[in-house]
Motif scaffolding. Structure first.
Motif, PDB file in Angstrom:
ATOM      1  N   TYR A 107      -5.784  -3.503   2.467  1.00  0.00           N
ATOM      2  CA  TYR A 107      -5.182  -4.428   1.956  1.00  0.00           C
ATOM      3  C   TYR A 107      -6.212  -5.402   0.822  1.00  0.00           C
ATOM      4  O   TYR A 107      -5.644  -5.829  -0.248  1.00  0.00           O
ATOM      5  CB  TYR A 107      -4.675  -5.668   3.020  1.00  0.00           C
ATOM      6  CG  TYR A 107      -3.652  -6.549   2.371  1.00  0.00           C
ATOM      7  CD1 TYR A 107      -2.883  -6.262   1.197  1.00  0.00           C
ATOM      8  CD2 TYR A 107      -3.668  -7.712   3.051  1.00  0.00           C
ATOM      9  CE1 TYR A 107      -2.089  -7.365   0.974  1.00  0.00           C
ATOM     10  CE2 TYR A 107      -2.791  -8.689   2.715  1.00  0.00           C
ATOM     11  CZ  TYR A 107      -1.952  -8.613   1.383  1.00  0.00           C
ATOM     12  OH  TYR A 107      -1.083  -9.473   1.100  1.00  0.00           O
ATOM     13  N   GLN A 166      -4.587   1.925  -4.466  1.00  0.00           N
ATOM     14  CA  GLN A 166      -3.830   2.252  -3.430  1.00  0.00           C
ATOM     15  C   GLN A 166      -4.708   3.116  -2.422  1.00  0.00           C
ATOM     16  O   GLN A 166      -4.753   2.629  -1.212  1.00  0.00           O
ATOM     17  CB  GLN A 166      -2.715   3.177  -3.666  1.00  0.00           C
ATOM     18  CG  GLN A 166      -1.459   2.590  -4.640  1.00  0.00           C
ATOM     19  CD  GLN A 166      -0.767   1.715  -3.691  1.00  0.00           C
ATOM     20  OE1 GLN A 166      -0.740   1.899  -2.545  1.00  0.00           O
ATOM     21  NE2 GLN A 166      -0.321   0.533  -4.229  1.00  0.00           N
ATOM     22  N   LEU A 169      -6.747  -3.321  -2.271  1.00  0.00           N
ATOM     23  CA  LEU A 169      -5.635  -3.402  -3.043  1.00  0.00           C
ATOM     24  C   LEU A 169      -5.448  -4.553  -3.992  1.00  0.00           C
ATOM     25  O   LEU A 169      -5.321  -4.717  -5.022  1.00  0.00           O
ATOM     26  CB  LEU A 169      -4.258  -3.036  -2.399  1.00  0.00           C
ATOM     27  CG  LEU A 169      -2.903  -3.548  -3.239  1.00  0.00           C
ATOM     28  CD1 LEU A 169      -2.618  -2.051  -4.134  1.00  0.00           C
ATOM     29  CD2 LEU A 169      -1.926  -3.542  -2.083  1.00  0.00           C
ATOM     30  N   LYS A 192      -7.108  -3.403  -7.251  1.00  0.00           N
ATOM     31  CA  LYS A 192      -5.701  -2.971  -7.683  1.00  0.00           C
ATOM     32  C   LYS A 192      -5.651  -1.334  -7.489  1.00  0.00           C
ATOM     33  O   LYS A 192      -5.115  -0.617  -8.292  1.00  0.00           O
ATOM     34  CB  LYS A 192      -5.288  -3.307  -9.105  1.00  0.00           C
ATOM     35  CG  LYS A 192      -5.551  -4.517  -9.366  1.00  0.00           C
ATOM     36  CD  LYS A 192      -4.238  -5.578  -8.243  1.00  0.00           C
ATOM     37  CE  LYS A 192      -4.575  -6.971  -8.721  1.00  0.00           C
ATOM     38  NZ  LYS A 192      -4.529  -7.932  -7.743  1.00  0.00           N
ATOM     39  N   LEU A 243       0.668  -1.115   0.058  1.00  0.00           N
ATOM     40  CA  LEU A 243      -0.050   0.126  -0.223  1.00  0.00           C
ATOM     41  C   LEU A 243       0.885   1.113  -0.131  1.00  0.00           C
ATOM     42  O   LEU A 243       0.899   2.051   0.943  1.00  0.00           O
ATOM     43  CB  LEU A 243      -1.030   0.147   1.224  1.00  0.00           C
ATOM     44  CG  LEU A 243      -2.033  -1.078   1.218  1.00  0.00           C
ATOM     45  CD1 LEU A 243      -2.619  -1.255   2.675  1.00  0.00           C
ATOM     46  CD2 LEU A 243      -3.355  -0.740   0.346  1.00  0.00           C
TER      47      LEU A 243
END
Length: 114
Positions: A100, A109, A103, A107, A62
Motif C-alpha cells: 500500500y 501496483q 502504491l 504509483k 492494489l
C-alpha cells in the motif's frame, strides 16, 4: 456515499484518501516508519490483509496484485493445492502495508522488493 478523509504523508504534495477513520493513524505511522527506514522496514503484520488478502488489496487500490492473487487462488483451488493459498495470505499479512505504501509513493501496483 462514504466520506473521504485526507491524510497527509511525509511525501510532499501527496494525499491519501482513506474511508476508514480508525485506520487513519495506523497507516500514517506505518508509512512514516517505512519512509524513515529507507524502505528496509516493510511494515508490521496486517491481520486484515492476512484474512482478506486480495479483497483488502482491492479496497486499497492494489488492482494488479489483487487480481494476480485472485487468479492464483482460483487456479490452486481447482487443483486442490490450497496450502499455497495460505502462503499468499501470509505474504499479504507481512507485506500488505508495504504494498500500500509503495502504491501511494511510487504509483506502482507491484513493489520492486517482494
Amino acid at each position: 456515499m462514504s466520506k473521504k478523509h485526507i491524510l497527509r504523508t511525509p511525501f510532499t504534495a501527496e494525499v491519501i484518501f482513506i474511508n476508514n477513520t480508525a485506520k487513519l493513524d495506523v497507516y500514517q505511522e506505518e508509512f512514516r516508519k517505512i519512509g524513515e527506514s529507507n524502505e528496509t522496514y516493510k511494515g508490521k503484520w496486517n491481520w486484515s490483509a492476512f484474512f482478506f488478502s486480495w479483497i483488502c488489496g482491492f479496497t486499497k487500490g492494489l488492482w494488479g496484485l489483487s487480481l494476480a492473487s485472485l487468479a492464483v487462488n482460483i487456479l490452486l483451488t481447482s487443483m486442490d493445492v490450497t496450502w499455497i493459498g495460505l502462503g499468499l495470505s501470509i505474504y499479504w499479512g507481512i507485506r500488505g502495508n508495504y504494498c500500500y505504501y509503495n502504491l501511494e509513493k511510487n504509483k506502482t501496483q507491484f513493489p520492486s522488493k517482494f
